[in-house]
Every structure is written in structure tokens, then in C-alpha cells.
Enzyme design. Sequence first.
Site, PDB file in Angstrom:
ATOM      1  N   HIS A  72       0.770  -1.111   0.025  1.00  0.00           N
ATOM      2  CA  HIS A  72       0.143   0.192   0.227  1.00  0.00           C
ATOM      3  C   HIS A  72       0.618   1.006   0.213  1.00  0.00           C
ATOM      4  O   HIS A  72       1.947   1.437   0.540  1.00  0.00           O
ATOM      5  CB  HIS A  72      -0.549   0.298   1.184  1.00  0.00           C
ATOM      6  CG  HIS A  72      -2.068  -1.152   1.213  1.00  0.00           C
ATOM      7  ND1 HIS A  72      -3.307  -0.792   1.942  1.00  0.00           N
ATOM      8  CD2 HIS A  72      -2.388  -1.868   0.373  1.00  0.00           C
ATOM      9  CE1 HIS A  72      -4.000  -1.529   1.493  1.00  0.00           C
ATOM     10  NE2 HIS A  72      -3.882  -2.074   0.244  1.00  0.00           N
ATOM     11  N   TYR A 201      -9.902   5.596   6.815  1.00  0.00           N
ATOM     12  CA  TYR A 201      -9.490   6.246   7.861  1.00  0.00           C
ATOM     13  C   TYR A 201     -10.216   7.328   7.754  1.00  0.00           C
ATOM     14  O   TYR A 201     -10.499   8.218   7.300  1.00  0.00           O
ATOM     15  CB  TYR A 201      -8.678   6.172   8.812  1.00  0.00           C
ATOM     16  CG  TYR A 201      -7.031   5.832   9.032  1.00  0.00           C
ATOM     17  CD1 TYR A 201      -7.594   5.019  10.491  1.00  0.00           C
ATOM     18  CD2 TYR A 201      -6.362   4.637   8.062  1.00  0.00           C
ATOM     19  CE1 TYR A 201      -6.325   4.614  11.053  1.00  0.00           C
ATOM     20  CE2 TYR A 201      -5.439   4.047   7.970  1.00  0.00           C
ATOM     21  CZ  TYR A 201      -5.691   3.750   9.464  1.00  0.00           C
ATOM     22  OH  TYR A 201      -4.512   3.034   9.554  1.00  0.00           O
ATOM     23  N   PRO A 293      -4.334   0.601  18.054  1.00  0.00           N
ATOM     24  CA  PRO A 293      -4.878   0.134  17.035  1.00  0.00           C
ATOM     25  C   PRO A 293      -4.906   0.571  15.500  1.00  0.00           C
ATOM     26  O   PRO A 293      -3.842   1.187  14.704  1.00  0.00           O
ATOM     27  CB  PRO A 293      -5.486  -1.391  17.043  1.00  0.00           C
ATOM     28  CG  PRO A 293      -6.572  -1.044  17.367  1.00  0.00           C
ATOM     29  CD  PRO A 293      -5.660   0.110  19.052  1.00  0.00           C
ATOM     30  N   LYS A 297       0.757   0.530  15.244  1.00  0.00           N
ATOM     31  CA  LYS A 297       2.308  -0.030  15.240  1.00  0.00           C
ATOM     32  C   LYS A 297       2.827  -0.823  16.438  1.00  0.00           C
ATOM     33  O   LYS A 297       4.025  -0.890  16.850  1.00  0.00           O
ATOM     34  CB  LYS A 297       2.703   1.377  16.479  1.00  0.00           C
ATOM     35  CG  LYS A 297       2.590   2.625  15.670  1.00  0.00           C
ATOM     36  CD  LYS A 297       3.598   2.848  14.449  1.00  0.00           C
ATOM     37  CE  LYS A 297       3.429   4.090  13.649  1.00  0.00           C
ATOM     38  NZ  LYS A 297       3.982   3.896  11.717  1.00  0.00           N
ATOM     39  N   TYR A 385       3.487   7.327   9.916  1.00  0.00           N
ATOM     40  CA  TYR A 385       2.427   6.051   9.631  1.00  0.00           C
ATOM     41  C   TYR A 385       3.730   5.043   8.918  1.00  0.00           C
ATOM     42  O   TYR A 385       3.492   3.495   9.195  1.00  0.00           O
ATOM     43  CB  TYR A 385       1.825   6.302   8.833  1.00  0.00           C
ATOM     44  CG  TYR A 385       0.411   5.262   8.681  1.00  0.00           C
ATOM     45  CD1 TYR A 385      -0.379   5.381   9.105  1.00  0.00           C
ATOM     46  CD2 TYR A 385       0.365   4.183   7.825  1.00  0.00           C
ATOM     47  CE1 TYR A 385      -1.799   4.245   9.050  1.00  0.00           C
ATOM     48  CE2 TYR A 385      -0.368   2.887   7.095  1.00  0.00           C
ATOM     49  CZ  TYR A 385      -1.583   2.919   7.925  1.00  0.00           C
ATOM     50  OH  TYR A 385      -2.323   2.003   8.492  1.00  0.00           O
TER      51      TYR A 385
END
Length: 391
Positions: A72, A201, A293, A297, A385
Site C-alpha cells: 500500500h 480512516y 491500534p 504500530k 505511519y
Amino acid sequence: MRTTVGIIGAGPAGLLLARLLHDAGIDSVVLESRDRTYVEHRQRAGILEQGTVDVLREVGAGARMDGEGLRHDGIELRFAKQRHRVDFPALAGGRSVMVYAQTEVCKDLIALQLAEGGPLLFEAEALAVEDADSDRPRVRFRHEGREDVLECDYVVGCDGFWGVARKAIPARLTQVFERTYPFAWLGILADVPPSHDELVYARHDRGFALLSMRSPSVSRLYLQVPEGTDADSWSDDAIWAELERRFETADDWRLARGPITQKSVTPMRSYVHEPMRYGRLFLAGDAAHIVPPTGAKGLNLAVGDVVTFARALTYAKEKGSAELLDAYSETCLRRVWQAERFSYDMTSLLHRAPDATAFEDRLQLARLERISSSRAAETDLAEAYTGFPFG
């Protein structure tokens, strides 16, 4: 039984550490309380940072990941019916992430360990770590109905939050930092292709939602729900209807429905135990820290810990210096606290607290608008990220 490094726990951290040590010519024994079937099927995280992907390739555990994992190059932030894509490679020096389930990582590392590595004992329950502050720490464990002792030069506790390793550190020497969130995630697995090719998200006035995936044919989705929610209290139709509301956009995007095969509720908490080392006992992964979550991480922090330890022990072997081993806790905690900060930021950015005010709602939207309009703010998210450097 005698070894250089006793590893408690055969999750991805313990298994990867065994492989790293094997490649460095350092022997180890892995003790795992569960059976192999359980380890290879327990559902956990599925997002691998660039650094985790790289180290799995380096140790020879990348072939199936590269063939079956889903690379991704970004995520989508969704709010106020708007859609904004964060382009990872463009913002984070070419880095990306990989969707590849922890269960699959464990299968790959177990196969390598059994084929080439040192002893990996399933159904070997660690009972206690003894003499951790000496140069001959010991792990008492039960295997095949009898108690035994593993004598080590070093012990690494990769045995999770409820394991025995952390209990060997005297309470007077420790400091604990934690936060419990007043909400949880209701997660589902569904036999339906993902409705988007990257993670989504979503911030909504009714609460957070996440669109993820396990494979091109299996979707993984989450809803923010009150803390203590019973997964069975939500019908399948109610889950899909709520997901559709929270993912709604101003364009013609639609959420695909399918049979739900699994439901579970994940509590949300942050936890850090300091120090991460006591004598010759070293903590790694959930034994030392837990993150909500939202930032993906948890597994990646555990990988960073064991990479740091393996490098430090290899340095001691080659240079005769304990400098890096002595710095283990401080080195790991720098990365841990950055991950805690990012995970907290993502959680507070996207979740609506039960007592949230209109002012706080507007602040969330302002923060999301800032990310979607500022390359500097967007870059900070992308760099975090895709992963903080090891060491």
C-alpha cells in the site's frame, strides 16, 4: 538445557529474534506456551511498516509476503464526506507499507526456525525468570508434563502483557505510564472484496470507522463502539448499516456488503513500562508497551525492539563491548514514545469521545483540514505511519 539467549514467546518478535540471532551465529532457544496451531492462527495486526518488510526480506522470510502481501502506497482520510489520499512514497522518501497478517508472518518464521534454527518448543510454559541481575539468568518452564530450567547468558521476554518476564523486574525500579480510552473497536472479517484498494480512516460524528483488508477477497472493517461492548449485541445488518453511514462520501463511492465470518471487540489502551531492561533480562513488544491500534504500530514496535537487541548482542560478540546492550532500554524507548505519540494523535484525531463538545468536534475537523491542505502536516503523518528508524 543451556543456551546463549533464552526467548520467551513465539510471536513475530520472538521468532524474528531467533532468526536474527541465527544469522549472527548466536544460539537461542524459544519457549512458547501455546501449541503451533494456535500460534499460526491467532488473529492480530496486519500492517507492516517499511522497516519490518525490509528486515523480513533480509532474514529470508519475505518470499511469501512479497507474493501474497498487498503493498500500500497510501491511506485515505475521510471526514465531512470528503476524501483525501495521503501518498506515502511521495512524502516519506519512497517508503510504503505492506498488508500481510501477523498469522502469516508467524507461519513463515516458524517454518524457517524449524528447518534451520535452534530449538523451538511449543507448549512450553515459562513459569519464572530467575537471577535476571546475574550473569547466568534462568527460565523455569514446564514442558511435556515436567518442570525444567533453561540456563542463559541473556533472556528476552517476548511473552506479551500477561507474561512472566516483566514480573522479574523489581517494582521499586519500574515506572508505568498508561491511558485507557473510553471506547473500543468492533472488528469484523467479511467474505467480500475490499471496497477500496487502500485503508480508509473515517472520522464521523457517530464515531470512527476503518476499512482494511486481509486479502483481495476478504475485508477487515472496524467500528468505534463504547468500551465494554459485546460483539454479539450487534447484528450483521446493524454493523453494515453503521459502516455505510460512517464511510459516506459526497461522490458515488459505495461500501460492498458480504457474509460476516468473525466479530470481536478490541479495547483501546496505551501502556509503557520503563525500563525495558533489568540486568540480563530484556523486554520486547507487548511485554513492555502497548499502543491503540489506530496507528498500526504494535507489531512493528516489537520488531524494532528485537532488531535493536540483535544488533546490540552482535556488537558485543564482535567488539567485546556491552555499550549497545547497556543502551537497549533508552534506544528502544525513544522509538516507543514516538509511536505512542503518533498512535495517540491518530486516535484523538479520528475518534469521538463520549463527552465530546462541539468545540472539540470542530478542532478535529480543523486538524484533518490541515493535514489535507499542508504538505508539511501530511508529511509528518506519512513518515510516522511508514515507520520510525530502528535504533
